[in-house]
Design a protein around this motif. Structure first.
Motif, PDB file in Angstrom:
ATOM      1  N   PHE B  52     -23.504   5.478   1.532  1.00 22.73           N
ATOM      2  CA  PHE B  52     -24.967   5.422   1.442  1.00 22.73           C
ATOM      3  C   PHE B  52     -25.520   5.745   0.073  1.00 22.73           C
ATOM      4  N   GLY B  53     -24.803   6.580  -0.674  1.00 17.18           N
ATOM      5  CA  GLY B  53     -25.316   6.951  -1.979  1.00 17.18           C
ATOM      6  C   GLY B  53     -26.576   7.779  -1.858  1.00 17.18           C
ATOM      7  N   VAL B  54     -27.419   7.633  -2.887  1.00 15.60           N
ATOM      8  CA  VAL B  54     -28.620   8.455  -2.959  1.00 15.60           C
ATOM      9  C   VAL B  54     -29.586   8.148  -1.825  1.00 15.60           C
ATOM     10  N   ALA B  55     -29.436   6.976  -1.194  1.00 15.26           N
ATOM     11  CA  ALA B  55     -30.355   6.619  -0.107  1.00 15.26           C
ATOM     12  C   ALA B  55     -30.261   7.591   1.055  1.00 15.26           C
ATOM     13  N   GLY B  56     -29.165   8.376   1.083  1.00 19.68           N
ATOM     14  CA  GLY B  56     -28.999   9.361   2.149  1.00 19.68           C
ATOM     15  C   GLY B  56     -30.164  10.331   2.242  1.00 19.68           C
ATOM     16  N   ALA B  84     -42.268  -0.088  11.501  1.00 25.04           N
ATOM     17  CA  ALA B  84     -43.055  -0.289  10.285  1.00 25.04           C
ATOM     18  C   ALA B  84     -42.148  -0.486   9.081  1.00 25.04           C
ATOM     19  N   THR B  85     -41.099   0.323   8.994  1.00 29.43           N
ATOM     20  CA  THR B  85     -40.187   0.197   7.850  1.00 29.43           C
ATOM     21  C   THR B  85     -39.534  -1.173   7.856  1.00 29.43           C
ATOM     22  N   SER B 147     -45.474  -1.191  -0.316  1.00 28.15           N
ATOM     23  CA  SER B 147     -45.728  -0.947  -1.738  1.00 28.15           C
ATOM     24  C   SER B 147     -44.440  -0.580  -2.446  1.00 28.15           C
ATOM     25  N   MET B 148     -43.619   0.262  -1.786  1.00 32.99           N
ATOM     26  CA  MET B 148     -42.404   0.696  -2.449  1.00 32.99           C
ATOM     27  C   MET B 148     -41.451  -0.466  -2.692  1.00 32.99           C
ATOM     28  N   VAL B 149     -41.265  -1.311  -1.684  1.00 34.29           N
ATOM     29  CA  VAL B 149     -40.337  -2.433  -1.853  1.00 34.29           C
ATOM     30  C   VAL B 149     -40.895  -3.416  -2.875  1.00 34.29           C
ATOM     31  N   LYS B 158     -30.525  -4.799  -7.393  1.00 30.32           N
ATOM     32  CA  LYS B 158     -29.921  -5.000  -6.074  1.00 30.32           C
ATOM     33  C   LYS B 158     -30.867  -4.544  -4.980  1.00 30.32           C
ATOM     34  N   ILE B 159     -32.042  -5.155  -4.951  1.00 30.44           N
ATOM     35  CA  ILE B 159     -33.079  -4.663  -4.047  1.00 30.44           C
ATOM     36  C   ILE B 159     -32.678  -4.792  -2.581  1.00 30.44           C
ATOM     37  N   ILE B 160     -31.958  -5.887  -2.258  1.00 25.98           N
ATOM     38  CA  ILE B 160     -31.617  -6.083  -0.845  1.00 25.98           C
ATOM     39  C   ILE B 160     -30.625  -5.035  -0.374  1.00 25.98           C
ATOM     40  N   GLU B 161     -29.654  -4.741  -1.208  1.00 24.94           N
ATOM     41  CA  GLU B 161     -28.684  -3.720  -0.831  1.00 24.94           C
ATOM     42  C   GLU B 161     -29.362  -2.367  -0.655  1.00 24.94           C
ATOM     43  N   LEU B 162     -30.267  -2.063  -1.600  1.00 23.15           N
ATOM     44  CA  LEU B 162     -30.997  -0.803  -1.536  1.00 23.15           C
ATOM     45  C   LEU B 162     -31.815  -0.717  -0.252  1.00 23.15           C
ATOM     46  N   ALA B 163     -32.516  -1.813   0.063  1.00 24.44           N
ATOM     47  CA  ALA B 163     -33.358  -1.832   1.266  1.00 24.44           C
ATOM     48  C   ALA B 163     -32.506  -1.628   2.508  1.00 24.44           C
ATOM     49  N   ASN B 164     -31.341  -2.265   2.521  1.00 24.57           N
ATOM     50  CA  ASN B 164     -30.429  -2.121   3.654  1.00 24.57           C
ATOM     51  C   ASN B 164     -30.006  -0.677   3.847  1.00 24.57           C
ATOM     52  N   GLN B 165     -29.542  -0.065   2.744  1.00 20.91           N
ATOM     53  CA  GLN B 165     -29.114   1.331   2.807  1.00 20.91           C
ATOM     54  C   GLN B 165     -30.224   2.217   3.322  1.00 20.91           C
TER      55      GLN B 165
END
Lengths: 383, 383
Positions: B52-56, B84-85, B147-149, B158-165
């Motif tokens: 997960f990395g920092v997304a944790g 909502a997310t 707004s964040m995305v 790598k926005i899609i990977e980040l969003a997934n995480q």
């Protein structure tokens, strides 16, 4: 297809009503959008992005979360968030520093224990009524920030730099919200509270002014009901007081927010908002009695008309004079001046009371009878 | 130094009281701490961190923000946040995709415009009463995530990977909260609402049961007040109904949360929570009349004792019988059974009413007099 059309029409109607009821809602929406677009500039403008990096996202998050409808609400959340982030961040860094001396095994255990302990304590603290009223959001952010700093400090190397960036972007976000909500068509919770209390007084007053006429004429001219529409209109007017019965929650939240607001307009910084709440309690008590009175408007009681006529005049006078006194009070509250003619109305009212007493002494009063019947009617309707 | 000691003692006392009033508060604090420690394991355990990395960190954030005292509250926030997310994230990615075709100049302008528009619209939507009641948090998270995305998509590759995480960690956080709050000593909003309504009924009932005795004996044996402490105790008992007057807000929030809860214990999934609210309104109306009745307990009215005695018996009976009927109703509501003996009490009550009517016909009743006097007394106290 036509059905969809009417449905869309209904939704548009509701939107228009919502906007017309309080145009400040539309303005508020644009204020939030403006603040949000402003902080997202951090991302779009290259030099700013180089400075803050990904932490800029926290400015966006802060704006969305703390921007409230009233100035007081925004200040309350903003100040809470700022202080909580700062103190929890400091504590978290300290915990990390200590943990880093505990060795590879001890570090995660120590951190996890601290997070567990602080989370339990802070969650419990939120149950205190005083804390809940004023600092609930701050305590929440405190747990949040502490856990995040403590936990991520275990992995991220440049934790201090990250914490700095984050704190700074949160301050930017918070400051943006506060500036926009303070200087762009501000919505003051204090002013709203002031107006609400005056309006509630006026509602009771117009009930009292109308009640005497309505009740005694209703029985005198029971048959001559030609102006049905007019009387219905009047009855609607008489029902205004109903909203007063349940105004406690909104009064209290407005008073809480007002506490955070700086001086504005006619209100100084430490305006005695608590007195408004006390007045609100008295107004509600008055409204409860009016609710009991209102029961008589709708029931068909057979009244001995001789007796009824005897008490009618002083009662009508009492009701209308106390209504006038309340109205005078409300308007003087609005203007924040000392009421001038209220004492006259009260004197008139007192004279009417003694008139009534004279009228009563001629008959044998039965004090508790009708009042006894009401609750049993209510109970009956409950079953 | 001793002063500090007593202050600490006071604080400890208050903590103990808070815990004793509702021990579930202590349990809730530990549940939050447990969930938080659990999700922070993502950081401490190497393989999970690699995934997960920092997304944790978003799991930590989710737990702190959505864990509420009741199961319904947690489910409401969790489901709102999840949907909502997901939807806002999808929309944000779509917006990014379109924007990436607009060239270097057009991209930030388009994104900023979209953020502005959606923020204004969603903020306005939150003013709708229905949305505010049930989906307020969801709409908030929608603006936030979009707004964040949209904003970070402009910079992050790598926005899609980040969003997934991020979505995945939020789901982990949300699921942890829901599981803990559902299976570890759950606090059901529905059960609380059920108990609150029954308790309110009982409060009114004990007032009614006590009122007749208190009022009529007060006047009969005015001089023989030897048991002062006992009567004070009784009066405190009679004041229990006061809390019913302002129970609207808590009833409504409980009913909202209860709507989100799955079936539990005696309650099925689509339990008619709205009926509780209706009963609550009736109970409050009854309480308003009782408030008016209560005014008589404290005033010293000179009563024609001959008349007073005549009405005393049926009034006392009415009051106590309606009290008994309410108590019976409350206990049958608690047990969720059909009330059995209520109709007897109501019949007794009706008999008492007709007795009273007979007693009244002997005298000339004045219906509106005393009730007229109350509001002016209230007004007088206001001024």
């Amino acid at each position: 297809f036509g059905k969809i059309g009417t449905n869309v029409g209904k939704v548009v109607d509701r939107i228009m009503n919502l906007a017309r009821d309080d145009p400040r809602r539309v303005i508020h929406s644009f204020k939030v959008a403006l603040a949000l677009t402003f902080v997202s500039l951090i991302y779009y403008i290259r030099p700013l992005y180089d400075g803050f990096g990904v932490a800029g996202i926290w400015a966006v998050l802060t704006v969305v979360v703390i921007f409230e409808f009233t100035v007081g609400g925004t200040l309350c959340k903003g100040i809470n968030r700022g202080i909580a982030t700062f103190s929890a961040g400091g504590l978290g860094l300290g915990a990390n520093y200590i943990a880093s001396h505990l060795g590879k095994e001890g570090e995660p255990v120590f951190l996890a224990f601290l997070v567990f302990l602080l989370a339990a304590v802070s969650t419990f603290i939120r149950f205190f009524p005083h804390i809940k009223r004023r600092y609930d959001y701050g305590v929440l952010i405190f747990i949040l920030t502490f856990s995040m700093v403590a936990v991520s400090g275990y992995r991220v190397e440049k934790i201090i730099e990250l914490a700095n960036q984050r704190l700074f972007t949160i301050i930017i976000g918070g400051a943006t919200c506060m500036v926009v909500s303070l200087f762009l068509c501000p919505v003051w919770a204090g002013e709203d509270l002031h107006k609400l209390i005056a309006l509630n007084m006026e509602k009771l007053a117009s009930f009292l002014e109308g009640f005497g006429d309505e009740y005694f004429k209703l029985h005198e001219e029971e048959s001559s009901r030609d102006d049905d529409a007019c009387s219905k209109n009047k009855l609607l007017f008489l029902h205004g007081y109903k909203s007063v019965l349940n105004s406690k929650a909104s009064e209290e939240s407005l008073a809480n927010f007002a506490w955070w607001e700086p001086g504005h307009g006619k209100f100084k910084f430490s305006h005695p908002w608590k007195l408004y709440l006390k007045t609100g309690v008295l107004i509600r008590q008055c409204a409860y009695h009016i609710e009991a009175l209102n029961g008589y408007l709708n029931t068909d009681v057979q009244v001995q008309s001789e007796f009824h006529k005897r008490i009618a005049e002083p009662c009508m006078k009492m009701s209308s004079e106390s209504g006038k006194a309340l109205k005078e009070l409300a308007s003087s509250l609005r203007a924040m001046k000392r009421p001038s003619t209220v004492s006259t109305h009260i004197k008139n009212c007192e004279a009417a009371i003694s008139d009534l007493r004279v009228a009563l002494e001629a008959s044998s009063p039965d004090r508790a009878d009708i009042v006894e019947i009401i609750p049993s009617i209510a109970v009956g309707s409950l079953l």
